[in-house]
Design a protein around this motif. Sequence first.
Motif, PDB file in Angstrom:
ATOM      1  N   LEU A  65     119.512  71.910  32.546  1.00  0.00           N
ATOM      2  CA  LEU A  65     119.920  71.368  33.690  1.00  0.00           C
ATOM      3  C   LEU A  65     120.801  70.345  33.597  1.00  0.00           C
ATOM      4  N   GLN A  66     120.202  69.203  32.936  1.00  0.00           N
ATOM      5  CA  GLN A  66     121.062  67.974  32.739  1.00  0.00           C
ATOM      6  C   GLN A  66     122.425  68.513  32.065  1.00  0.00           C
ATOM      7  N   VAL A  67     122.137  69.214  30.927  1.00  0.00           N
ATOM      8  CA  VAL A  67     123.367  69.578  30.036  1.00  0.00           C
ATOM      9  C   VAL A  67     124.583  70.171  31.107  1.00  0.00           C
ATOM     10  N   VAL A  68     124.009  71.324  31.777  1.00  0.00           N
ATOM     11  CA  VAL A  68     124.921  72.017  32.647  1.00  0.00           C
ATOM     12  C   VAL A  68     125.495  70.741  33.661  1.00  0.00           C
ATOM     13  N   ARG A  69     124.960  70.068  34.265  1.00  0.00           N
ATOM     14  CA  ARG A  69     125.452  69.109  35.157  1.00  0.00           C
ATOM     15  C   ARG A  69     126.584  68.194  34.552  1.00  0.00           C
ATOM     16  N   ARG A  70     126.056  67.894  33.263  1.00  0.00           N
ATOM     17  CA  ARG A  70     127.085  66.895  32.537  1.00  0.00           C
ATOM     18  C   ARG A  70     128.544  67.922  32.207  1.00  0.00           C
ATOM     19  N   MET A  71     128.445  69.087  31.708  1.00  0.00           N
ATOM     20  CA  MET A  71     129.338  69.805  31.544  1.00  0.00           C
ATOM     21  C   MET A  71     130.373  70.064  32.842  1.00  0.00           C
ATOM     22  N   VAL A  72     129.655  70.436  33.771  1.00  0.00           N
ATOM     23  CA  VAL A  72     130.447  70.579  34.915  1.00  0.00           C
ATOM     24  C   VAL A  72     131.370  69.466  35.492  1.00  0.00           C
ATOM     25  N   ARG A  73     130.555  68.113  35.491  1.00  0.00           N
ATOM     26  CA  ARG A  73     131.302  66.956  35.652  1.00  0.00           C
ATOM     27  C   ARG A  73     132.460  66.638  34.765  1.00  0.00           C
ATOM     28  N   ASP A  74     132.062  66.875  33.357  1.00  0.00           N
ATOM     29  CA  ASP A  74     132.962  66.553  32.310  1.00  0.00           C
ATOM     30  C   ASP A  74     134.059  67.161  32.509  1.00  0.00           C
ATOM     31  N   LEU A  75     134.011  68.528  32.585  1.00  0.00           N
ATOM     32  CA  LEU A  75     135.231  69.675  32.764  1.00  0.00           C
ATOM     33  C   LEU A  75     135.795  69.794  34.113  1.00  0.00           C
ATOM     34  N   ALA A  76     135.273  69.308  34.915  1.00  0.00           N
ATOM     35  CA  ALA A  76     135.675  69.279  36.360  1.00  0.00           C
ATOM     36  C   ALA A  76     135.639  70.675  36.828  1.00  0.00           C
ATOM     37  N   LEU A  77     134.446  71.231  36.482  1.00  0.00           N
ATOM     38  CA  LEU A  77     134.613  72.869  37.106  1.00  0.00           C
ATOM     39  C   LEU A  77     133.910  72.804  38.561  1.00  0.00           C
ATOM     40  N   PRO A  78     134.882  73.601  39.223  1.00  0.00           N
ATOM     41  CA  PRO A  78     134.549  73.762  40.706  1.00  0.00           C
ATOM     42  C   PRO A  78     133.479  74.358  41.202  1.00  0.00           C
ATOM     43  N   ILE A  79     132.457  74.168  40.524  1.00  0.00           N
ATOM     44  CA  ILE A  79     131.042  74.609  40.952  1.00  0.00           C
ATOM     45  C   ILE A  79     129.975  73.778  41.343  1.00  0.00           C
ATOM     46  N   GLU A  80     129.248  74.042  42.256  1.00  0.00           N
ATOM     47  CA  GLU A  80     127.972  73.028  42.568  1.00  0.00           C
ATOM     48  C   GLU A  80     126.984  73.476  41.957  1.00  0.00           C
ATOM     49  N   ILE A  81     126.365  72.647  41.204  1.00  0.00           N
ATOM     50  CA  ILE A  81     125.046  73.058  40.815  1.00  0.00           C
ATOM     51  C   ILE A  81     123.632  72.594  41.595  1.00  0.00           C
ATOM     52  N   VAL A  82     122.970  73.630  41.979  1.00  0.00           N
ATOM     53  CA  VAL A  82     121.815  73.277  42.708  1.00  0.00           C
ATOM     54  C   VAL A  82     120.596  73.455  42.062  1.00  0.00           C
ATOM     55  N   ARG A  83     119.677  72.389  42.176  1.00  0.00           N
ATOM     56  CA  ARG A  83     118.465  72.538  41.380  1.00  0.00           C
ATOM     57  C   ARG A  83     117.209  72.737  42.143  1.00  0.00           C
ATOM     58  N   ARG A  84     116.270  73.417  41.643  1.00  0.00           N
ATOM     59  CA  ARG A  84     114.905  73.636  42.516  1.00  0.00           C
ATOM     60  C   ARG A  84     113.746  73.294  41.296  1.00  0.00           C
ATOM     61  N   PRO A  85     112.605  72.851  42.009  1.00  0.00           N
ATOM     62  CA  PRO A  85     111.586  72.376  41.073  1.00  0.00           C
ATOM     63  C   PRO A  85     111.001  73.497  40.364  1.00  0.00           C
ATOM     64  N   VAL A  86     109.997  73.309  39.423  1.00  0.00           N
ATOM     65  CA  VAL A  86     109.477  74.173  38.547  1.00  0.00           C
ATOM     66  C   VAL A  86     108.526  74.913  39.510  1.00  0.00           C
TER      67      VAL A  86
END
Length: 272
Positions: A140-161
């Motif tokens: 999850l944190q890697v995907v969030r970082r990638m989205v921020r770093d590459l300015a992807l126009p996608i919101e990442i929604v997270r849900r608990p275990v």
Amino acid sequence: MAIRRTPATIGFVPTMGALHDGHLMLMREARRRCDVLVVSIFVNPLQFNDPGDLRRYPRDLDGDRLRCESVGVDLLFVPDSDRMYPDGFDTTIHVDRLTRGLCGAHRTGHFDGMATVVLKLFNLVRPHFAVFGEKDFQQLQVVRRMVRDLALPIEIVRRPVLREVDGLAMSSRNRRLDPEQRAQATALVAALEAAQAAAGRGERLSKKLIAAARAELSARPLVRPEYIEVVDSESLVPMTVVDDSSRILIAAHLGEVRLIDNGPVYPRAAGD
Ligand code: AMP
């Protein structure tokens, strides 16, 4: 995709199939927020460092189709490997510091493969948002970082275990546990809870919390711990002294099955 040219909101849940209630929970969350719900099932060879693990990964496409229908998925995307990685495919996404420790240290190339396929899936599906579970916290944190770093126009929604009634984190891999292993697999959540209880009693030293967690794993002979770490939730850097941002992450093997689990060190403070 023609849908992208309409005002419809596209929600996306990427998975590797063998769907369980944890996946369905992500889909229900997405369903609530979007007009068109896309789910992908792709057992991504690039993210398996162990060919045996890839071969043994559970597959159940017929059951998965029914599960997707039951929560109102509009489009089930099941690409095959040759289409995703045609001859000559030559690009890798590498998120650096976040992938050095934890699972990244034990599964060489795993997060590169994961980030590469997630970006490709994002580009194929072109969702407005995608839902990920905290079950795979480093992912999850890697995907969030990638989205921020590459300015992807996608919101990442997270849900608990999401967990079974006895606390075991739901996972496609749980299907591969024999009854004895399944009984001992609750050691992972017991370990998290032992660390959380110690923190609740005022213990601040990570190594003490890790020792409390390790004692739970050691009590179950079929469980072989891979790592137990206390890290900052955002940077994933190990912490010596815990605070509200601390998270404990565990990986362990039972026979050929590798399980992971994690939770906040202070469950209520972190809002879980
Ligand atoms: P996977 O099919 O294992 O690649 O997982 C697909 C998505 O489902 C990822 O975002 C996972 O974090 C999420 N997921 C898997 N198991 C659970 C669970 N028990 N609770 C919440 N999310 C989960």
